[in-house]
Design an enzyme around this catalytic site. Sequence first.
Site, PDB file in Angstrom:
ATOM      1  N   HIS A  76       0.822  -1.201   0.000  1.00  0.00           N
ATOM      2  CA  HIS A  76       0.000   0.000   0.000  1.00  0.00           C
ATOM      3  C   HIS A  76       0.861   1.258   0.000  1.00  0.00           C
ATOM      4  CE1 HIS A  76      -2.895   2.890   2.194  1.00  0.00           C
ATOM      5  NE2 HIS A  76      -3.151   2.929   0.896  1.00  0.00           N
ATOM      6  N   HIS A  78      -1.815   1.038   7.944  1.00  0.00           N
ATOM      7  CA  HIS A  78      -3.271   1.074   7.751  1.00  0.00           C
ATOM      8  C   HIS A  78      -3.872  -0.325   7.864  1.00  0.00           C
ATOM      9  CE1 HIS A  78      -1.173   4.202   5.335  1.00  0.00           C
ATOM     10  NE2 HIS A  78      -1.920   4.972   6.109  1.00  0.00           N
TER      11      HIS A  78
HETATM   12 FE1  FES Z   1       0.267  -0.836   4.793  1.00  0.00          FE
HETATM   13 FE2  FES Z   1      -1.150   1.326   4.240  1.00  0.00          FE
HETATM   14  S1  FES Z   1       1.012   1.133   4.328  1.00  0.00           S
HETATM   15  S2  FES Z   1      -1.876  -0.655   4.710  1.00  0.00           S
END
Ligand code: FES
Length: 172
Positions: A102, A121
């Site tokens: 992500h 997140h």
């Molecule tokens: Fe891992 Fe956003 S950086 S869920």
Amino acid sequence: MRCKKMVDVGRRQFLRGGAVAAAGAAVSTIAPAPAKAGPANAQLDYPSNKLANLSDLAVNEPMDIEYPDADSPGILLKLGEAVEGGAGPDNDIVAYSVLCPHKGWYLTYNGEDRSLNCPGHYSRFDAEAGGQQIWGHATQNLPQFTLRVDDNGDIYAEGCSDLIFGRPSNVI
Ligand code: FES
């Protein structure tokens, strides 16, 4: 009379034009413009890097690694039971990037449910299922490193399943 001739000439020209247009349409239907050649598939030249030896691994205790270079952290893990894509004599050794797909936070390994977890997140990935995403914001599975084990028990990484976070190409 003159008027009738003009009408006949006009009709012939109209029909001739229609025939030419129809012929053109037929040609374009039969012989479409040649397709442009597509880009060649990207063939990356992955390094073959020795990560460890079988004797270095204990079940469910991840070892820190780097692959395909020092800027790409990961873990090498012996799961203790065969999994799809697992390497070694027991088909249970896997390796993953620990950069969350992500936004690149460092993942931590949870030995209880054998998942990799993001503190950013909260995306979660299954270490027993090829890095498949379980939950969260990420939009791809966790990059899994391709492993090979030689006759001496040395474990090599030689490829990667998905794009490592932050890279335009896994090998740079
Ligand atoms: Fe891992 Fe956003 S950086 S869920």
